[in-house]
Design a protein around this motif. Sequence first.
Motif, PDB file in Angstrom:
ATOM      1  N   ALA A 163       0.848  -1.193   0.000  1.00 60.40           N
ATOM      2  CA  ALA A 163       0.000   0.000   0.000  1.00 60.40           C
ATOM      3  C   ALA A 163       0.886   1.246   0.000  1.00 60.40           C
ATOM      4  O   ALA A 163       1.319   1.716   1.048  1.00 60.40           O
ATOM      5  CB  ALA A 163      -0.932  -0.010   1.211  1.00 60.40           C
ATOM      6  N   TRP A 164       1.185   1.772  -1.189  1.00 59.67           N
ATOM      7  CA  TRP A 164       2.048   2.951  -1.284  1.00 59.67           C
ATOM      8  C   TRP A 164       1.659   3.792  -2.490  1.00 59.67           C
ATOM      9  O   TRP A 164       0.961   3.345  -3.397  1.00 59.67           O
ATOM     10  CB  TRP A 164       3.526   2.544  -1.394  1.00 59.67           C
ATOM     11  N   GLU A 165       2.104   5.034  -2.479  1.00 60.83           N
ATOM     12  CA  GLU A 165       1.930   5.944  -3.600  1.00 60.83           C
ATOM     13  C   GLU A 165       3.290   6.518  -3.972  1.00 60.83           C
ATOM     14  O   GLU A 165       4.207   6.516  -3.171  1.00 60.83           O
ATOM     15  CB  GLU A 165       0.969   7.081  -3.228  1.00 60.83           C
ATOM     16  N   SER A 166       3.400   7.009  -5.193  1.00 63.71           N
ATOM     17  CA  SER A 166       4.664   7.595  -5.627  1.00 63.71           C
ATOM     18  C   SER A 166       5.025   8.769  -4.729  1.00 63.71           C
ATOM     19  O   SER A 166       4.162   9.613  -4.413  1.00 63.71           O
ATOM     20  CB  SER A 166       4.560   8.068  -7.079  1.00 63.71           C
ATOM     21  N   PRO A 167       6.273   8.857  -4.288  1.00 66.80           N
ATOM     22  CA  PRO A 167       6.676   9.939  -3.394  1.00 66.80           C
ATOM     23  C   PRO A 167       6.600  11.309  -4.070  1.00 66.80           C
ATOM     24  O   PRO A 167       6.899  11.433  -5.268  1.00 66.80           O
ATOM     25  CB  PRO A 167       8.119   9.587  -3.028  1.00 66.80           C
ATOM     26  N   VAL A 168       6.183  12.281  -3.311  1.00 67.22           N
ATOM     27  CA  VAL A 168       6.104  13.669  -3.790  1.00 67.22           C
ATOM     28  C   VAL A 168       7.315  14.420  -3.265  1.00 67.22           C
ATOM     29  O   VAL A 168       7.563  14.462  -2.062  1.00 67.22           O
ATOM     30  CB  VAL A 168       4.797  14.357  -3.324  1.00 67.22           C
ATOM     31  N   ARG A 169       8.089  15.009  -4.148  1.00 68.71           N
ATOM     32  CA  ARG A 169       9.286  15.752  -3.767  1.00 68.71           C
ATOM     33  C   ARG A 169       8.943  17.214  -3.548  1.00 68.71           C
ATOM     34  O   ARG A 169       8.256  17.838  -4.358  1.00 68.71           O
ATOM     35  CB  ARG A 169      10.355  15.608  -4.859  1.00 68.71           C
ATOM     36  N   ARG A 170       9.448  17.759  -2.449  1.00 68.00           N
ATOM     37  CA  ARG A 170       9.162  19.158  -2.114  1.00 68.00           C
ATOM     38  C   ARG A 170      10.426  19.857  -1.666  1.00 68.00           C
ATOM     39  O   ARG A 170      11.340  19.249  -1.121  1.00 68.00           O
ATOM     40  CB  ARG A 170       8.123  19.246  -0.981  1.00 68.00           C
ATOM     41  N   SER A 171      10.441  21.141  -1.898  1.00 67.68           N
ATOM     42  CA  SER A 171      11.442  22.036  -1.325  1.00 67.68           C
ATOM     43  C   SER A 171      10.688  23.171  -0.674  1.00 67.68           C
ATOM     44  O   SER A 171      10.222  24.103  -1.345  1.00 67.68           O
ATOM     45  CB  SER A 171      12.387  22.564  -2.412  1.00 67.68           C
ATOM     46  N   GLY A 172      10.503  23.046   0.628  1.00 68.06           N
ATOM     47  CA  GLY A 172       9.617  23.982   1.316  1.00 68.06           C
ATOM     48  C   GLY A 172       8.192  23.705   0.894  1.00 68.06           C
ATOM     49  O   GLY A 172       7.690  22.582   1.021  1.00 68.06           O
ATOM     50  N   HIS A 173       7.515  24.723   0.355  1.00 75.43           N
ATOM     51  CA  HIS A 173       6.138  24.544  -0.129  1.00 75.43           C
ATOM     52  C   HIS A 173       6.093  24.282  -1.621  1.00 75.43           C
ATOM     53  O   HIS A 173       5.015  24.100  -2.186  1.00 75.43           O
ATOM     54  CB  HIS A 173       5.302  25.797   0.192  1.00 75.43           C
ATOM     55  N   CYS A 174       7.257  24.234  -2.245  1.00 79.66           N
ATOM     56  CA  CYS A 174       7.307  24.060  -3.700  1.00 79.66           C
ATOM     57  C   CYS A 174       7.417  22.579  -4.051  1.00 79.66           C
ATOM     58  O   CYS A 174       8.300  21.877  -3.553  1.00 79.66           O
ATOM     59  CB  CYS A 174       8.491  24.834  -4.270  1.00 79.66           C
ATOM     60  N   VAL A 175       6.520  22.101  -4.900  1.00 79.08           N
ATOM     61  CA  VAL A 175       6.544  20.715  -5.361  1.00 79.08           C
ATOM     62  C   VAL A 175       7.537  20.593  -6.506  1.00 79.08           C
ATOM     63  O   VAL A 175       7.464  21.331  -7.499  1.00 79.08           O
ATOM     64  CB  VAL A 175       5.148  20.256  -5.818  1.00 79.08           C
ATOM     65  N   LEU A 176       8.489  19.662  -6.359  1.00 75.79           N
ATOM     66  CA  LEU A 176       9.531  19.469  -7.354  1.00 75.79           C
ATOM     67  C   LEU A 176       9.100  18.452  -8.403  1.00 75.79           C
ATOM     68  O   LEU A 176       8.091  17.755  -8.248  1.00 75.79           O
ATOM     69  CB  LEU A 176      10.821  19.008  -6.676  1.00 75.79           C
ATOM     70  N   GLN A 177       9.887  18.360  -9.463  1.00 74.89           N
ATOM     71  CA  GLN A 177       9.574  17.455 -10.560  1.00 74.89           C
ATOM     72  C   GLN A 177       9.599  16.006 -10.093  1.00 74.89           C
ATOM     73  O   GLN A 177      10.456  15.597  -9.316  1.00 74.89           O
ATOM     74  CB  GLN A 177      10.571  17.656 -11.708  1.00 74.89           C
ATOM     75  N   HIS A 178       8.661  15.233 -10.608  1.00 75.39           N
ATOM     76  CA  HIS A 178       8.533  13.823 -10.241  1.00 75.39           C
ATOM     77  C   HIS A 178       9.711  13.015 -10.791  1.00 75.39           C
ATOM     78  O   HIS A 178      10.157  13.235 -11.919  1.00 75.39           O
ATOM     79  CB  HIS A 178       7.222  13.271 -10.796  1.00 75.39           C
TER      80      HIS A 178
END
Length: 490
Positions: free
Chosen positions: A19-34
């Motif tokens: 049971a998992w989802e692809s990780p979401v990359r962030r830098s602070g509040h900014c979502v980085l490229q998958h």
Amino acid sequence: MHKTSKSQPLRYEIRSLWAWESPVRRSGHCVLQHIPAEIYLVIFAYLRPRYDRYGTQRSDPKSINDLRSLSLVCRYFCAEILPWLFESVAFCPNLSNDATGDARASYISFCNSINRDEEFAKSLAIYIKHCSIRNWYDVSEIAGKAFLNLYIETLPNFVNLTTVSLSRMRLTPPLLAHIRRLQCLISLSIDRCNFADILAKHVQKLASRCKLRSFCLYTSEVSKSGYTPDSSILKEFLPMFMPLSDLRTDSWQLVQLLISSHTTPPKLEILDLHDIQSLDDTINCVDVLNEYLYRLPALASLTVTLDDSYLEDQDSSLLSLYRLQNLRYLCCPDYVLSKETILPDKLDDLDLAMIGINGAWEPITFLESFGLWPGRNQLIKLTIPHALVSDLFSERSSRIVLERLQTLVVIIDHSYEFRRGIQKSSAADIEAMVMSFSGTLEWIIENFSMPNLQSTRFRRLRYRSEDWIWKKDESTGQWIFVGKDEEVDE
């Protein structure tokens, strides 16, 4: 006043490993490229644990700790990495260190979770391929029995288990019953175990169900007045031998039963016989062994060591191997060979490390013919004691040519360390020893002609094997010390 409500028990979410989802990359509040999952897998592969054929871990403990930390980052990392960490499990007593001095994780909580039918533990259990149960002699009956029984009862849940290793423990009928029900089991090792509770019928049932490719039985040095199996029990193992490709034992009694039964494993490729001896003074064990070896057409690897009584017998026979045309690896003491011995010309790996022999020994005439043996130019790897290296050149004026040799392993015995003034393992002693190895390497290169040599190892045999490794720099041709490797997986 408000009534104080009774505290409610904490509820934990029991989830599946998948049971998992692809990780979401962030830098602070900014979502980085998958990042694609394939990229993560390439990165993880650099830290993937290494195991030998019996599931013993070969990786640096720091790498294992790094993987454990990564598995806590997110559910996707956990789903990818945790199965690697559970690929091999070791069920040892709940002590700070096991008999080898290494800290071991406890699997009590994990096994309890499986018995409670928890989804996460069950989904992880299917990834376990190697299981080792060892070192239960040193645990009191009262303190250890409950935990050992827990581990044994959990075995049937490891449905993809391929390797089971039992060492220094008391075997029980329930344990053998669980093992014979493992459908994927192909390798079983029984090392210095107590057979006091085992009857012939228990082994008979095990042998009738197991379809093994690899089997090991070591019975010497059973501690705590352990009971070793007699012939009535040993002969019940024989039905397992027909499909074997790998057989290793120090029980000459088992080997004699195998030979007298006329059972010939047609697929046997690896045969390791340690401390063999004759039980009948009228029968020479090496003569019997020579006859049997020629009934093994697929044999590619042979290891033979004998007990010290062989040295005292002046009429002892020599190994006869010239008809083993598929033999590629040979490990034996030099004193079971001679200048009359004809070795297979296609031998790739020769090991004259004299494993298992105690006391003094003297090199014999095999050394005189080594330089004349035509098969030496086929060797890719040579393992030889330092004393034999010295004797090879004691009376020679020309260099010995080893055209294909890529790896040279020199065994360092205690007498070498004594002559060099090496004590235990202080920093100064280690530095002095490394310097002495460097000088020995230069001397070897001067006396051997080895145009393709790429790696030289100086091996110390103590409680563990330690290899001090030099490699040849392809660009400069210089020999560079690259470090130490413990418990090398050959």
